[in-house]
Design an enzyme around this catalytic site. Structure first.
Site, PDB file in Angstrom:
ATOM      1  N   PHE A  16      -8.397  32.202  21.461  1.00 53.54           N
ATOM      2  CA  PHE A  16      -7.836  31.074  20.731  1.00 53.54           C
ATOM      3  C   PHE A  16      -7.259  31.599  19.422  1.00 53.54           C
ATOM      4  O   PHE A  16      -7.798  32.522  18.801  1.00 53.54           O
ATOM      5  CB  PHE A  16      -8.914  30.045  20.429  1.00 53.54           C
ATOM      6  N   HIS A  28     -19.128  33.081  29.444  1.00 54.62           N
ATOM      7  CA  HIS A  28     -18.219  33.505  28.381  1.00 54.62           C
ATOM      8  C   HIS A  28     -19.007  33.612  27.081  1.00 54.62           C
ATOM      9  O   HIS A  28     -19.407  32.605  26.505  1.00 54.62           O
ATOM     10  CB  HIS A  28     -17.104  32.464  28.251  1.00 54.62           C
ATOM     11  N   CYS A  35     -12.560  34.708  20.907  1.00 57.23           N
ATOM     12  CA  CYS A  35     -12.941  35.387  22.150  1.00 57.23           C
ATOM     13  C   CYS A  35     -12.507  36.845  22.209  1.00 57.23           C
ATOM     14  O   CYS A  35     -12.897  37.568  23.129  1.00 57.23           O
ATOM     15  CB  CYS A  35     -12.344  34.649  23.351  1.00 57.23           C
ATOM     16  N   HIS A  59      -9.640  38.766  31.212  1.00 54.02           N
ATOM     17  CA  HIS A  59     -10.206  37.750  30.324  1.00 54.02           C
ATOM     18  C   HIS A  59     -10.773  36.635  31.202  1.00 54.02           C
ATOM     19  O   HIS A  59     -11.888  36.181  30.968  1.00 54.02           O
ATOM     20  CB  HIS A  59      -9.142  37.231  29.362  1.00 54.02           C
ATOM     21  N   GLU A  76      -2.629  34.851  32.518  1.00 53.67           N
ATOM     22  CA  GLU A  76      -3.046  36.253  32.599  1.00 53.67           C
ATOM     23  C   GLU A  76      -2.499  36.919  33.855  1.00 53.67           C
ATOM     24  O   GLU A  76      -2.008  38.059  33.800  1.00 53.67           O
ATOM     25  CB  GLU A  76      -4.569  36.364  32.568  1.00 53.67           C
ATOM     26  N   LYS A 111     -17.135  37.095  33.830  1.00 52.16           N
ATOM     27  CA  LYS A 111     -17.585  35.828  33.240  1.00 52.16           C
ATOM     28  C   LYS A 111     -18.133  34.903  34.309  1.00 52.16           C
ATOM     29  O   LYS A 111     -18.935  34.008  34.007  1.00 52.16           O
ATOM     30  CB  LYS A 111     -16.435  35.143  32.500  1.00 52.16           C
TER      31      LYS A 111
END
Length: 411
Positions: free
Chosen positions: A398, A339, A170, A302, A313, A334
């Site tokens: 990830f 995403h 990502c 994010h 976050e 998003k």
């Protein structure tokens, strides 16, 4: 900053002079900005083969897209959808910028993707394993390889300088844009086309993510107490990053300046984010830009809509920005376009440029209930007019890989 061609932290200054995109919100950067201003939802029911076999049947799919309207049949034998999206975005960005590549060895392409030609893989696995075919098309590998989009752009634009692909889940496109920034800043290139592309909305692409149990069946609601997971999207965004002196010499329209970049590794868990890794990335990007936290007015988060990401976050933002966190605007687009995995940071950069250039902050739509662990100004549901001089965009992937960019207004 004074209008010197040198970045105060060393090296050349880097500006953005063009942008292009295709995603669930629009077929161009202006269309996407308009959708973000309106808080429009681009997420809906998915339409592709065997979607009825999936538990997750929603996504940020590009509706009504006809490849043959843009590419010849011969080209389509070589172009997976992720490459198609990247080419369309790159052509728009170059046209908007007006840049030419008179010295092709001084230009480059750096793109992010996670899955590469995943739809090509999906189709050919189906042929071999489900339909028992013993042959596949001879161009399957050039279609599915992760560097296909970057290579096709370089050939389309006759660019002969540094060209490669970054694949960090990502964070791929944020890493790619940070690398482009550094290539120009260091003097290795004058112009770099950069961003990301992804086309994972196919049976295999969704089925793999279903296994992680992080997907929502009904919508993406970042920071809202009743959020229940992420929603995938597809598309691409590409930008023209250019050395300041190169842009000024040709009278280019400058959208914004890229001033800081940092990347870190959590070195802790393959899927669970680590607050400290995010903190170090944000602090590193601020230091690289030579800015105090108080200078930042907006963060494009994010913000995936999963409980662990959103809480981590928000805690990291509070640690980095202290009391200023209460005055920051932070939103996750998003919630609108989904995403895009390896392409997500690129589409999100459009919201950052809109904030700097137009003074419009894209909202976090779908926000319904406040979460005490996410008690920041998430610009809920409705876009906001606000002048900001510096923005930050976060990508936490990830694998524990974090990439953060800082951009500043060009006034």
């Amino acid at each position: 900053m004074p209008r010197s061609p040198q970045h105060p932290r060393g090296g050349r200054r880097v500006v953005v002079t063009g942008q292009g995109t295709i995603n669930a919100l629009g077929r161009s950067a202006p269309e996407t900005r308009a959708a973000m201003r309106e808080g429009r939802l681009g997420i809906g029911p998915l339409a592709f083969q065997d979607v009825d076999r999936l538990s997750i049947q929603i996504g940020g799919q590009i509706r009504g897209y006809d490849p043959e309207a843009h590419f010849s049949r011969q080209e389509l034998t070589l172009f997976d959808p992720f490459t198609q999206f990247a080419l369309l975005a790159a052509r728009e960005a170059v046209a908007a910028s007006g840049v030419t590549f008179a010295d092709p060895g001084r230009a480059g392409v750096v793109l992010g993707t996670s899955g590469g030609g995943l739809q090509t893989q999906d189709e050919n696995y189906r042929l071999v394993y489900q339909e028992a075919k013993n042959r596949v098309h001879p161009l399957v590998v050039p279609r599915l390889m992760n560097n296909a989009a970057a290579s096709q752009i370089s050939m389309d634009m006759k660019i002969e300088g540094p060209t490669y692909t970054v694949a960090t889940a990502c964070a791929s496109s944020n890493h790619a844009m940070g690398q482009a920034f550094q290539l120009i800043r260091s003097g290795m290139a004058d112009v770099v086309l950069t961003g990301g592309a992804e086309a994972m909305l196919c049976f295999g692409g969704i089925k793999a993510w279903e296994g992680l149990r992080v997907m929502s069946r009904d919508g993406c609601r970042p920071f809202s107490l009743n959020r229940n997971g992420m929603v995938q999207g597809e598309g691409a965004a590409v930008f023209v990053f250019e050395a300041l002196e190169h842009a000024l010499a040709r009278g280019a329209n400058i959208i914004a300046e890229v001033t800081g970049f940092a990347m870190t590794s959590d070195a802790s868990d393959i899927v669970t984010p680590n607050r400290e890794g995010a903190v170090r990335a944000m602090r590193g990007a601020l230091a690289d830009a030579g800015l105090a936290g108080e200078a930042v007015g907006y963060i494009n988060a994010h913000g995936t809509g999963t409980t662990v990401n959103d809480k981590t976050e928000c805690a990291a933002v509070r640690e980095v920005f202290g009391a200023h966190a209460d005055r920051l605007m932070i939103s996750s687009t998003k919630s609108m376009h989904g995403h895009l995995i390896g392409g997500t940071g690129a589409v999100e950069l459009i919201a950052c440029l809109m904030a700097l250039e137009e003074g419009v902050i894209a909202p976090t739509i779908g926000y319904e209930l406040p979460d005490p662990d996410c008690d920041l100004d998430v610009v809920p549901n409705v876009a906001r007019e606000a002048r900001v001089d510096a923005v930050m965009t976060n990508a936490f992937a990830f694998g524990g890989l974090n990439a953060v960019l800082v951009l500043q207004a060009w006034r």
